[in-house]
Design a protein around this motif. Sequence first.
Motif, PDB file in Angstrom:
ATOM      1  N   SER A 199       0.819  -1.207   0.000  1.00 26.07           N
ATOM      2  CA  SER A 199       0.000   0.000   0.000  1.00 26.07           C
ATOM      3  C   SER A 199       0.858   1.264   0.000  1.00 26.07           C
ATOM      4  CB  SER A 199      -0.923   0.005   1.227  1.00 26.07           C
ATOM      5  OG  SER A 199      -0.151  -0.039   2.420  1.00 26.07           O
ATOM      6  N   GLU A 200       2.140   1.105   0.205  1.00 28.45           N
ATOM      7  CA  GLU A 200       3.043   2.244   0.301  1.00 28.45           C
ATOM      8  C   GLU A 200       3.435   2.730  -1.086  1.00 28.45           C
ATOM      9  OE1 GLU A 200       7.436   3.237   2.267  1.00 28.45           O
ATOM     10  OE2 GLU A 200       6.421   1.322   2.651  1.00 28.45           O
ATOM     11  N   GLU A 201       3.524   4.038  -1.256  1.00 26.40           N
ATOM     12  CA  GLU A 201       3.954   4.615  -2.522  1.00 26.40           C
ATOM     13  C   GLU A 201       5.468   4.749  -2.513  1.00 26.40           C
ATOM     14  OE1 GLU A 201       2.970   8.476  -5.374  1.00 26.40           O
ATOM     15  OE2 GLU A 201       2.341   8.451  -3.272  1.00 26.40           O
ATOM     16  N   ASP A 227      13.133   3.000  -5.843  1.00 36.73           N
ATOM     17  CA  ASP A 227      12.814   2.034  -4.794  1.00 36.73           C
ATOM     18  C   ASP A 227      11.842   0.957  -5.265  1.00 36.73           C
ATOM     19  OD1 ASP A 227      14.506   3.329  -3.123  1.00 36.73           O
ATOM     20  OD2 ASP A 227      12.981   4.110  -1.764  1.00 36.73           O
ATOM     21  N   SER A 228      10.892   1.339  -6.114  1.00 36.79           N
ATOM     22  CA  SER A 228       9.919   0.350  -6.569  1.00 36.79           C
ATOM     23  C   SER A 228      10.574  -0.720  -7.443  1.00 36.79           C
ATOM     24  CB  SER A 228       8.783   1.025  -7.337  1.00 36.79           C
ATOM     25  OG  SER A 228       9.266   1.659  -8.505  1.00 36.79           O
ATOM     26  N   CYS A 229      11.769  -0.438  -7.938  1.00 33.48           N
ATOM     27  CA  CYS A 229      12.503  -1.390  -8.774  1.00 33.48           C
ATOM     28  C   CYS A 229      12.985  -2.591  -7.966  1.00 33.48           C
ATOM     29  CB  CYS A 229      13.678  -0.667  -9.424  1.00 33.48           C
ATOM     30  SG  CYS A 229      14.813  -1.698 -10.365  1.00 33.48           S
ATOM     31  N   TRP A 230      13.224  -2.413  -6.639  1.00 36.78           N
ATOM     32  CA  TRP A 230      13.798  -3.530  -5.866  1.00 36.78           C
ATOM     33  C   TRP A 230      13.165  -3.769  -4.500  1.00 36.78           C
ATOM     34  CZ3 TRP A 230      16.184  -2.874  -1.093  1.00 36.78           C
ATOM     35  CH2 TRP A 230      16.500  -1.560  -0.725  1.00 36.78           C
ATOM     36  N   ARG A 231      12.510  -2.777  -3.913  1.00 39.48           N
ATOM     37  CA  ARG A 231      12.077  -2.934  -2.525  1.00 39.48           C
ATOM     38  C   ARG A 231      10.872  -3.841  -2.344  1.00 39.48           C
ATOM     39  NH1 ARG A 231      11.480   2.521   0.661  1.00 39.48           N
ATOM     40  NH2 ARG A 231      10.861   1.007   2.265  1.00 39.48           N
ATOM     41  N   TRP A 232      10.130  -4.124  -3.403  1.00 38.50           N
ATOM     42  CA  TRP A 232       9.007  -5.050  -3.263  1.00 38.50           C
ATOM     43  C   TRP A 232       9.475  -6.500  -3.136  1.00 38.50           C
ATOM     44  CZ3 TRP A 232       5.623  -2.068  -1.692  1.00 38.50           C
ATOM     45  CH2 TRP A 232       5.183  -0.922  -2.358  1.00 38.50           C
ATOM     46  N   ASP A 233      10.713  -6.778  -3.463  1.00 38.36           N
ATOM     47  CA  ASP A 233      11.203  -8.153  -3.496  1.00 38.36           C
ATOM     48  C   ASP A 233      11.474  -8.652  -2.073  1.00 38.36           C
ATOM     49  OD1 ASP A 233      12.418 -10.562  -3.960  1.00 38.36           O
ATOM     50  OD2 ASP A 233      14.161  -9.740  -5.025  1.00 38.36           O
ATOM     51  N   LEU A 251       7.088  10.096  -1.143  1.00 37.79           N
ATOM     52  CA  LEU A 251       8.125   9.479  -1.967  1.00 37.79           C
ATOM     53  C   LEU A 251       9.515   9.588  -1.369  1.00 37.79           C
ATOM     54  CD1 LEU A 251       7.059  10.455  -5.602  1.00 37.79           C
ATOM     55  CD2 LEU A 251       6.698   8.305  -4.396  1.00 37.79           C
ATOM     56  N   THR A 252       9.726  10.508  -0.425  1.00 37.34           N
ATOM     57  CA  THR A 252      11.043  10.657   0.204  1.00 37.34           C
ATOM     58  C   THR A 252      11.053  10.213   1.660  1.00 37.34           C
ATOM     59  OG1 THR A 252      10.620  12.959   0.872  1.00 37.34           O
ATOM     60  CG2 THR A 252      11.615  12.611  -1.303  1.00 37.34           C
ATOM     61  N   LYS A 253       9.977   9.609   2.148  1.00 34.12           N
ATOM     62  CA  LYS A 253       9.946   9.269   3.578  1.00 34.12           C
ATOM     63  C   LYS A 253      10.910   8.144   3.924  1.00 34.12           C
ATOM     64  CE  LYS A 253       6.000   6.067   3.607  1.00 34.12           C
ATOM     65  NZ  LYS A 253       4.640   5.854   4.178  1.00 34.12           N
ATOM     66  N   GLY A 254      11.358   7.381   2.922  1.00 38.05           N
ATOM     67  CA  GLY A 254      12.376   6.369   3.167  1.00 38.05           C
ATOM     68  C   GLY A 254      13.780   6.851   2.868  1.00 38.05           C
ATOM     69  N   ALA A 310       7.892  12.744 -10.701  1.00 36.22           N
ATOM     70  CA  ALA A 310       6.680  12.696  -9.886  1.00 36.22           C
ATOM     71  C   ALA A 310       6.166  14.096  -9.594  1.00 36.22           C
ATOM     72  CB  ALA A 310       6.965  11.954  -8.585  1.00 36.22           C
ATOM     73  N   ASP A 311       4.909  14.175  -9.214  1.00 35.45           N
ATOM     74  CA  ASP A 311       4.317  15.429  -8.774  1.00 35.45           C
ATOM     75  C   ASP A 311       4.949  15.849  -7.454  1.00 35.45           C
ATOM     76  OD1 ASP A 311       2.590  17.421  -7.635  1.00 35.45           O
ATOM     77  OD2 ASP A 311       0.955  16.685  -8.885  1.00 35.45           O
TER      78      ASP A 311
END
Length: 387
Positions: free
Chosen positions: A32-34, A39-45, A372-375, A364-365
């Motif tokens: 559910s996290e944006e 990050d979306s390239c690798w953090r879902w793994d 998008l920068t909270k991590g 991004a907007d």
Amino acid sequence: MASSCFLTLALAIALTTTTLLLCPTTTLAKRSEELNVIDSCWRWDPHWHKHRDHLASCSVGFAGKMLNNMGGGVTQYKVTDPSDDALNPQPGTLRYGVTQVKGKVWITFRKDMKIKLEKPLLLSGFTAIDGRGADVDIIGGACITVQKVNNVIIHGLRIHNCKSQPAGDVMGPDGNIQHLGPVDGDAIRVVSASKVWLDHNTLYSCQDGLIDVTLGSSNVTISNNWFRDQNKVMLLGHDDEYVRDRNMKVTVVFNRFGPNCRQRMPRVRHGYAHVVNNLYQGWGLYAIGGSMNPSVTSQANLFIAPEGKKEVTWKKNYQDGMSRWNFKSVKDVFENGACFDETTGGDDSGVDQHYTREEAFPVADAKSLTSLTKGSGVLKCSERSRC
């Protein structure tokens, strides 16, 4: 000259201060996290620790994809010993991994550790330092230098309280002893180097600056880092007389600046910087500045002005070279009265990034940057779950 500073009094009063947490959240990624495009390239793994070098395919911006750091022929080296010997590094230490291992190397850490470097750590080319899964601090002594090499990744380190160092000898790439002049106390120095990616590091409280990109360095991406508690944050370009830096190209993306950053986010000399999708939690003197007619595209950043200092930009000797300056703001968001003084020199030729296909990424907007920068900074990673 166009300037967003010329707000009406009514609009300026209507702008309100946005309150943000001072510490970027580094919880594990959930579906559910944006996440931003890197990050979306690798953090879902959930098995990221089994595919560590996949990270190298996730970089964007002027560094491009770091594909030369992955695949066959890469030596996996694990740091087990936090000690340091600048001239005779021992197996298991970080300095041994970056100077003694031949060819391509991917460096990880067996456990949490604090490393105090005796002398600057000189990295070999085709080196990836990957701190994921351990809390690794480079603290209290010398710090990291990327000099006259290429294909370097630095990911997941806390680098802080770096001190200036006198001239002296140090072990360098390929096991060669090198003599270094004095250094000022920067966290990461990129010197006459290219294709360098600095991602998800936390940097603060160093004697001079946090990141320097100088002396002809180019094709650098600085992403997902957390910069805080620092006077001089980021210098791009050696000095006003070093014209070779006109070829410098740097992407600064998805970083979080603040709290307590005073200036140089970044400061640019001669070259070109694409400053995009960053979150600015205030500044002291200025946020983005420069000299010697640099070109800067500030795109879709979120600027939250401090009390009493609303102007984002600073330009040394602007009037002496105003026909060649290029400071452009594109879809930035300004809060608490922040404003940006554009200077485009009569044309836009110096403010286009011209990315190749492997460098390009969707912007991004700016209104989504809190998420998008909270991590930003070092992520809390575990081999039992996602980062």
